[in-house]
Design a protein around this motif. Structure first.
Motif, PDB file in Angstrom:
ATOM      1  N   PRO A 139       0.736  -1.130  -0.072  1.00 56.48           N
ATOM      2  CA  PRO A 139      -0.122   0.034   0.021  1.00 56.48           C
ATOM      3  C   PRO A 139       1.023   1.333   0.083  1.00 56.48           C
ATOM      4  O   PRO A 139       0.552   2.232  -0.396  1.00 56.48           O
ATOM      5  CB  PRO A 139      -0.768  -0.171   1.306  1.00 56.48           C
ATOM      6  CG  PRO A 139      -0.236  -0.952   2.192  1.00 56.48           C
ATOM      7  CD  PRO A 139       0.583  -1.901   1.216  1.00 56.48           C
ATOM      8  N   LEU A 140       2.048   1.165   0.534  1.00 62.51           N
ATOM      9  CA  LEU A 140       2.795   2.424   0.724  1.00 62.51           C
ATOM     10  C   LEU A 140       3.269   2.863  -0.827  1.00 62.51           C
ATOM     11  O   LEU A 140       3.232   3.852  -1.140  1.00 62.51           O
ATOM     12  CB  LEU A 140       4.161   2.139   1.596  1.00 62.51           C
ATOM     13  CG  LEU A 140       3.659   2.145   2.995  1.00 62.51           C
ATOM     14  CD1 LEU A 140       4.717   1.601   3.845  1.00 62.51           C
ATOM     15  CD2 LEU A 140       3.264   3.373   3.673  1.00 62.51           C
ATOM     16  N   TRP A 141       3.851   1.827  -1.607  1.00 62.56           N
ATOM     17  CA  TRP A 141       4.550   1.850  -2.723  1.00 62.56           C
ATOM     18  C   TRP A 141       3.196   2.445  -3.825  1.00 62.56           C
ATOM     19  O   TRP A 141       3.584   3.342  -4.547  1.00 62.56           O
ATOM     20  CB  TRP A 141       4.899   0.598  -3.309  1.00 62.56           C
ATOM     21  CG  TRP A 141       5.177   0.695  -4.822  1.00 62.56           C
ATOM     22  CD1 TRP A 141       5.040  -0.401  -5.715  1.00 62.56           C
ATOM     23  CD2 TRP A 141       6.292   1.512  -5.612  1.00 62.56           C
ATOM     24  NE1 TRP A 141       5.649   0.023  -6.933  1.00 62.56           N
ATOM     25  CE2 TRP A 141       6.461   1.271  -6.752  1.00 62.56           C
ATOM     26  CE3 TRP A 141       7.065   2.733  -4.935  1.00 62.56           C
ATOM     27  CZ2 TRP A 141       7.087   1.639  -7.797  1.00 62.56           C
ATOM     28  CZ3 TRP A 141       7.765   3.324  -6.155  1.00 62.56           C
ATOM     29  CH2 TRP A 141       7.629   2.842  -7.298  1.00 62.56           C
TER      30      TRP A 141
ATOM     31  N   VAL B 227       3.541  -6.969 -12.269  1.00 67.36           N
ATOM     32  CA  VAL B 227       3.731  -8.142 -11.281  1.00 67.36           C
ATOM     33  C   VAL B 227       4.918  -7.808 -10.573  1.00 67.36           C
ATOM     34  O   VAL B 227       5.897  -7.084 -10.870  1.00 67.36           O
ATOM     35  CB  VAL B 227       4.096  -9.452 -12.008  1.00 67.36           C
ATOM     36  CG1 VAL B 227       2.648  -9.945 -12.912  1.00 67.36           C
ATOM     37  CG2 VAL B 227       5.290  -9.358 -12.924  1.00 67.36           C
ATOM     38  N   ASN B 228       5.008  -8.070  -9.209  1.00 63.56           N
ATOM     39  CA  ASN B 228       5.867  -8.167  -8.279  1.00 63.56           C
ATOM     40  C   ASN B 228       6.922  -9.328  -8.509  1.00 63.56           C
ATOM     41  O   ASN B 228       6.447 -10.323  -8.571  1.00 63.56           O
ATOM     42  CB  ASN B 228       5.422  -8.322  -6.577  1.00 63.56           C
ATOM     43  CG  ASN B 228       6.391  -8.388  -5.801  1.00 63.56           C
ATOM     44  OD1 ASN B 228       7.492  -8.485  -5.982  1.00 63.56           O
ATOM     45  ND2 ASN B 228       5.864  -8.369  -4.347  1.00 63.56           N
TER      46      ASN B 228
ATOM     47  N   VAL C  17      11.622  -2.874 -13.501  1.00 68.34           N
ATOM     48  CA  VAL C  17      12.038  -1.542 -12.701  1.00 68.34           C
ATOM     49  C   VAL C  17      12.559  -2.177 -11.423  1.00 68.34           C
ATOM     50  O   VAL C  17      11.919  -2.965 -10.612  1.00 68.34           O
ATOM     51  CB  VAL C  17      10.617  -1.193 -12.332  1.00 68.34           C
ATOM     52  CG1 VAL C  17      10.574   0.248 -11.610  1.00 68.34           C
ATOM     53  CG2 VAL C  17       9.811  -0.755 -13.786  1.00 68.34           C
ATOM     54  N   LEU C  18      13.661  -1.644 -10.853  1.00 67.33           N
ATOM     55  CA  LEU C  18      14.159  -1.701  -9.662  1.00 67.33           C
ATOM     56  C   LEU C  18      13.795  -0.395  -8.879  1.00 67.33           C
ATOM     57  O   LEU C  18      14.239   0.801  -9.254  1.00 67.33           O
ATOM     58  CB  LEU C  18      15.587  -1.824  -9.671  1.00 67.33           C
ATOM     59  CG  LEU C  18      16.212  -3.097 -10.446  1.00 67.33           C
ATOM     60  CD1 LEU C  18      17.802  -3.120 -10.355  1.00 67.33           C
ATOM     61  CD2 LEU C  18      15.608  -4.171 -10.056  1.00 67.33           C
TER      62      LEU C  18
ATOM     63  N   TYR D 174      10.109  -4.864 -10.040  1.00 67.09           N
ATOM     64  CA  TYR D 174       8.632  -5.188 -10.742  1.00 67.09           C
ATOM     65  C   TYR D 174       8.893  -5.530 -12.107  1.00 67.09           C
ATOM     66  O   TYR D 174       9.852  -4.965 -12.832  1.00 67.09           O
ATOM     67  CB  TYR D 174       7.956  -3.945 -10.321  1.00 67.09           C
ATOM     68  CG  TYR D 174       7.518  -3.895  -9.020  1.00 67.09           C
ATOM     69  CD1 TYR D 174       6.561  -4.238  -8.421  1.00 67.09           C
ATOM     70  CD2 TYR D 174       8.411  -3.031  -8.078  1.00 67.09           C
ATOM     71  CE1 TYR D 174       6.407  -4.085  -6.903  1.00 67.09           C
ATOM     72  CE2 TYR D 174       8.188  -2.941  -6.663  1.00 67.09           C
ATOM     73  CZ  TYR D 174       7.296  -3.372  -6.209  1.00 67.09           C
ATOM     74  OH  TYR D 174       6.893  -3.230  -4.852  1.00 67.09           O
ATOM     75  N   ARG D 175       8.070  -6.030 -12.710  1.00 64.11           N
ATOM     76  CA  ARG D 175       7.863  -6.163 -14.116  1.00 64.11           C
ATOM     77  C   ARG D 175       6.529  -5.538 -14.676  1.00 64.11           C
ATOM     78  O   ARG D 175       5.513  -5.875 -13.946  1.00 64.11           O
ATOM     79  CB  ARG D 175       8.025  -7.598 -14.681  1.00 64.11           C
ATOM     80  CG  ARG D 175       9.227  -8.152 -14.300  1.00 64.11           C
ATOM     81  CD  ARG D 175      10.036  -8.964 -15.545  1.00 64.11           C
ATOM     82  NE  ARG D 175      11.435  -9.222 -15.586  1.00 64.11           N
ATOM     83  CZ  ARG D 175      12.135 -10.396 -16.030  1.00 64.11           C
ATOM     84  NH1 ARG D 175      11.218 -10.938 -16.591  1.00 64.11           N
ATOM     85  NH2 ARG D 175      13.437 -10.239 -15.615  1.00 64.11           N
TER      86      ARG D 175
END
Length: 152
Positions: free
Chosen positions: A73-75, A88-89, A126-127, A148-149
């Motif tokens: 939720p923070l992200w 996706v994580n 994504v980093l 993440y992708r």
């Protein structure tokens, strides 16, 4: 404040940038107890207020993995990616818990977009460098790199 990007090109343009902070989230004892029940981790430092009061932290603390789970939720409070079909994580790198989160504290997330690289299937990896801060300590309570992708 949420940053909104539309599509992978706008996301690529944010690479290397600080994305700011999320809002604050409360971590009351009820949330800690619910996490203990969900994970069957009832260690006394998390759920036994009487014993924890004389323990090393002076009271109960949140599970490290509870803190980590609140990245979701923070992200999403920091970055909103529009115009894509799926995200996706993909995992985490370098997770550490330098300080505990006391029961009743508030936490927030600081994030920066470390890297955006193309992956097969019309997507990017994504980093994101994460630092979770607590209103009751000067040290971060979690540092991690999210992977993440995101696919167009």
């Amino acid at each position: 404040m949420t940053t909104t990007v539309n599509g992978l090109d706008e996301l690529r343009a944010k690479a290397g940038q600080d994305l700011g902070y999320s809002g604050w989230i409360d971590v009351p004892q009820e949330r800690i107890d619910a996490f203990a029940d969900a994970t069957d981790d009832h260690q006394w430092i998390h759920v036994d207020a009487e014993r924890a009061a004389v323990g090393p932290f002076g009271g109960t603390i949140a599970h490290g993995y509870l803190t980590l789970s609140l990245l979701i939720p923070l992200w999403t409070d920091i970055l909103d990616v529009q115009g894509t079909r799926m995200s996706v994580n993909y995992g985490l790198n370098r997770v550490r818990f330098p300080a505990p989160v006391p029961s009743g504290a508030k936490i927030r997330l600081a994030a920066s977009l470390a890297e955006v690289t193309d992956v097969p299937g019309d997507g990017v990896q994504v980093l994101v460098d994460f630092t979770v801060e607590c209103d009751r300590t000067d040290k971060p309570v979690c540092v991690a790199q999210g992977v993440y992708r995101i696919y167009a």
